[in-house]
Structures are given as structure tokens and as C-alpha cells.
Design a protein around this motif. Structure first.
Motif, PDB file in Angstrom:
ATOM      1  N   TYR A 230     -10.684  13.875  18.566  1.00  9.47           N
ATOM      2  CA  TYR A 230      -9.530  14.295  19.365  1.00  9.47           C
ATOM      3  C   TYR A 230      -8.732  15.306  18.539  1.00  9.47           C
ATOM      4  CZ  TYR A 230      -9.868  10.590  22.941  1.00  9.47           C
ATOM      5  OH  TYR A 230     -10.273   9.787  23.982  1.00  9.47           O
TER       6      TYR A 230
ATOM      7  N   ASN B 139      -5.873  17.984  18.819  1.00  8.16           N
ATOM      8  CA  ASN B 139      -4.786  18.451  19.688  1.00  8.16           C
ATOM      9  C   ASN B 139      -4.953  17.959  21.126  1.00  8.16           C
ATOM     10  OD1 ASN B 139      -3.308  19.892  17.716  1.00  8.16           O
ATOM     11  ND2 ASN B 139      -4.698  21.634  17.907  1.00  8.16           N
TER      12      ASN B 139
ATOM     13  N   GLU C 160      -1.751  13.808  21.895  1.00  9.35           N
ATOM     14  CA  GLU C 160      -0.330  14.011  22.193  1.00  9.35           C
ATOM     15  C   GLU C 160      -0.083  14.326  23.664  1.00  9.35           C
ATOM     16  OE1 GLU C 160      -1.968  17.989  20.715  1.00  9.35           O
ATOM     17  OE2 GLU C 160      -2.209  15.850  20.240  1.00  9.35           O
TER      18      GLU C 160
ATOM     19  N   ASP D 150      -1.032   6.664  24.846  1.00 14.54           N
ATOM     20  CA  ASP D 150      -1.997   6.983  23.788  1.00 14.54           C
ATOM     21  C   ASP D 150      -2.653   5.738  23.198  1.00 14.54           C
ATOM     22  OD1 ASP D 150       0.411   6.182  22.660  1.00 14.54           O
ATOM     23  OD2 ASP D 150       0.473   7.767  21.148  1.00 14.54           O
TER      24      ASP D 150
ATOM     25  N   VAL E   9      -3.226  15.768  15.363  1.00 18.09           N
ATOM     26  CA  VAL E   9      -2.103  15.826  16.300  1.00 18.09           C
ATOM     27  C   VAL E   9      -0.933  16.596  15.698  1.00 18.09           C
ATOM     28  CG1 VAL E   9      -2.660  13.648  17.480  1.00 18.09           C
ATOM     29  CG2 VAL E   9      -1.221  13.606  15.425  1.00 18.09           C
TER      30      VAL E   9
ATOM     31  N   HIS F  23       3.002  18.213  25.979  1.00 13.29           N
ATOM     32  CA  HIS F  23       3.004  17.243  24.893  1.00 13.29           C
ATOM     33  C   HIS F  23       3.957  16.098  25.235  1.00 13.29           C
ATOM     34  CE1 HIS F  23       1.613  20.158  21.458  1.00 13.29           C
ATOM     35  NE2 HIS F  23       0.682  19.938  22.371  1.00 13.29           N
TER      36      HIS F  23
ATOM     37  N   ARG G 228       5.466  14.316  19.501  1.00 12.58           N
ATOM     38  CA  ARG G 228       4.955  14.691  18.194  1.00 12.58           C
ATOM     39  C   ARG G 228       5.058  13.436  17.327  1.00 12.58           C
ATOM     40  NH1 ARG G 228       4.657  20.450  17.684  1.00 12.58           N
ATOM     41  NH2 ARG G 228       4.349  20.198  15.445  1.00 12.58           N
ATOM     42  N   TYR G 229       4.138  13.244  16.404  1.00 15.27           N
ATOM     43  CA  TYR G 229       4.009  11.977  15.690  1.00 15.27           C
ATOM     44  C   TYR G 229       4.592  12.027  14.280  1.00 15.27           C
ATOM     45  CZ  TYR G 229       0.429  10.628  19.157  1.00 15.27           C
ATOM     46  OH  TYR G 229      -0.254  10.314  20.302  1.00 15.27           O
TER      47      TYR G 229
ATOM     48  N   ASN H 142       1.305  19.077  11.169  1.00 14.43           N
ATOM     49  CA  ASN H 142       0.312  18.268  11.874  1.00 14.43           C
ATOM     50  C   ASN H 142      -0.081  17.060  11.026  1.00 14.43           C
ATOM     51  OD1 ASN H 142      -0.261  21.318  12.750  1.00 14.43           O
ATOM     52  ND2 ASN H 142      -0.896  19.977  14.419  1.00 14.43           N
TER      53      ASN H 142
END
Length: 250
Positions: free
Chosen positions: A119, A121, A124, A129, A150, A166, A169-170, A242
């Protein structure tokens, strides 16, 4: 080649066309860097979810896996993807699916159970998820691995993130915890692209741009990525634009 599924994203309830991310197809050095991190952990029966127009897929085929299943929900990007892989000479068994992974996971599993699901991109974009990660775990063989890339840092979430769908963001800790709850052991987890934080914040938070231009991607990929790759390979960054994570099914 096989084809399956539909293009409607059952998670979001909308048709995802994916055109806003076409500029990233020019980021060859960037993609090679991601694949180099993945490579020591990859098996031979691979699935790439959200394959887009096949830029990353073509790099994967360069390492000659036994099989590669490509899943892409956008009808427009899927047409390009099929044409691209059809023109490649490869001994790899390639299958393509115009769908989301949840709808074709059982079909892929029935043909050849994957040992690696990728996975890049993509996660997100998915509202639930954790449910997606559980589907990935079920589809993998024993000891199989998930490869995740991600966007990071919730405070970087801006107009462009919103425009291309999106959901988030993580943080590194958040992604690791979600993977563990889904049944994965984290083998590798690190921030990626420290240098990209400031330009992203200026362009998409301060200036509120809603576009990603191919010219800017090409410039960054050619002149910046080689230098930051060397730096981050030597000293892992404490933070980055990222996150790259590799998880093993337990």
C-alpha cells in the motif's frame, strides 16, 4: 492477464478517479527509494493495492517476482495501467483488477495466496483503515507481510490532502498501533523525507495550494531526493513527511 471487480470505492461510496496524483508518476527516484526499503522483506507472490498508472508496479516487476496482482479502483487510471503492463516483457504472472482490495481479496487469494501486500499512498484514503488492515492480514499467507507508505504528521494536513481524499495523515506511533491491533508484528517503521516537511507546509498549509505540478515533482525527484536518501540512509530522521512501515502477520 485477468480482470475483476468494479471501480466504485465501497469504503467512501464514491468513484475515485485518481487524476490529482498523476504528477507523482514522475517521482522515479522517490519510488526506487521506497522499493529499496521494502525489497529485503518482499516475498515472491505480491499484491499492489492502488497501483495507479503503474509507475511503482513497473519497478516491482524489475525484481522479477513469481506473481504480481495489481488492484486499482479508478477506471481511467486502470485503463492506463493495463496498457502499461501489457507492453512489458516479463516472466511474472501479472493479474489486474479494476476494484478495491476488499472486493477482490478472496479472488486473489483463491488463485495464489500472497506473501506480500503493498500500500503506497493508499491507506490514508480509506475511512476505516483498521478494517482494511484486517482484510490484508486475512489475505496473507502465514508469515506474510504488509508494506505501507503513508503521509505523516497531522499538522501538515492541508488543502491538497483534503482535495484528493486523504482521511488523515499519520504519526508513527498511531500507524504502528493500528497495525498491531490488526494482527501484525512491526518489523520496520520509520519516518521518511525530512526535507519535504517545510516545502509541503509552505505550499499546502501556508499558501493553501490545491495542486501538485509535475515540474515541481520532477525537480525535487532529480535534485533533492538523491541527497536526502543518502542522508537518511546514514542517519534515520526523527521526523519526516511520510512513514514507511513493514508488518508481519502473526
Amino acid at each position: 492477464m485477468s480482470q475483476g471487480g468494479a471501480s466504485r470505492d465501497a469504503v467512501h461510496g464514491v468513484v475515485y478517479e485518481g487524476r490529482d496524483l498523476e504528477a507523482m508518476s514522475f517521482a522515479e527516484n522517490y519510488h526506487r527509494w521506497i522499493l529499496e526499503i521494502f525489497e529485503p522483506y518482499l516475498g515472491s507472490r505480491l499484491v499492489e493495492v492502488g497501483a495507479g498508472t503503474g509507475a511503482f508496479s513497473e519497478l516491482i516487476l524489475g525484481r522479477r517476482p513469481e506473481s504480481l496482482s495489481l488492484v486499482e479502483p479508478s477506471e481511467e487510471m486502470y485503463r492506463i495501467l493495463r496498457g502499461r503492463v501489457a507492453g512489458l516483457e516479463t516472466a511474472t504472472q501479472v493479474s489486474t483488477y479494476n476494484s478495491i482490495f476488499a472486493q477482490v481479496a478472496d479472488e486473489i487469494d483463491g488463485v495464489r495466496r500472497p506473501d506480500s501486500i503493498i500500500y503506497v499512498n493508499v491507506l490514508e484514503h480509506i475511512a476505516d483503515d483498521e478494517a482494511e488492515l484486517k482484510i490484508v492480514r486475512r489475505a496473507l499467507c502465514d508469515g506474510g507481510r504488509a508494506f505501507i507508505f503513508v503521509p505523516a504528521l497531522p499538522w501538515l494536513y492541508g488543502s491538497f490532502d483534503e482535495r484528493i481524499g486523504h482521511c488523515r495523515r499519520y504519526t508513527k506511533g498511531e500507524l504502528e498501533e493500528k497495525c498491531r491491533r490488526a494482527g501484525f508484528r512491526v518489523l520496520r517503521s520509520e519516518y521518511f523525507d525530512l526535507a519535504g516537511i517545510l516545502p509541503w507546509w509552505i505550499k499546502y498549509r501556508l499558501l493553501r495550494s490545491r495542486k501538485m505540478e509535475a515540474g515541481g515533482v520532477k525537480f525535487y525527484d532529480r535534485f533533492v531526493v538523491p541527497a536526502i536518501k543518502l542522508a537518511e540512509t546514514t542517519i534515520p530522521p526523527p521526523v519526516g513527511k511520510n512513514i514507511v512501515l513493514i508488518g508481519e502477520k502473526v
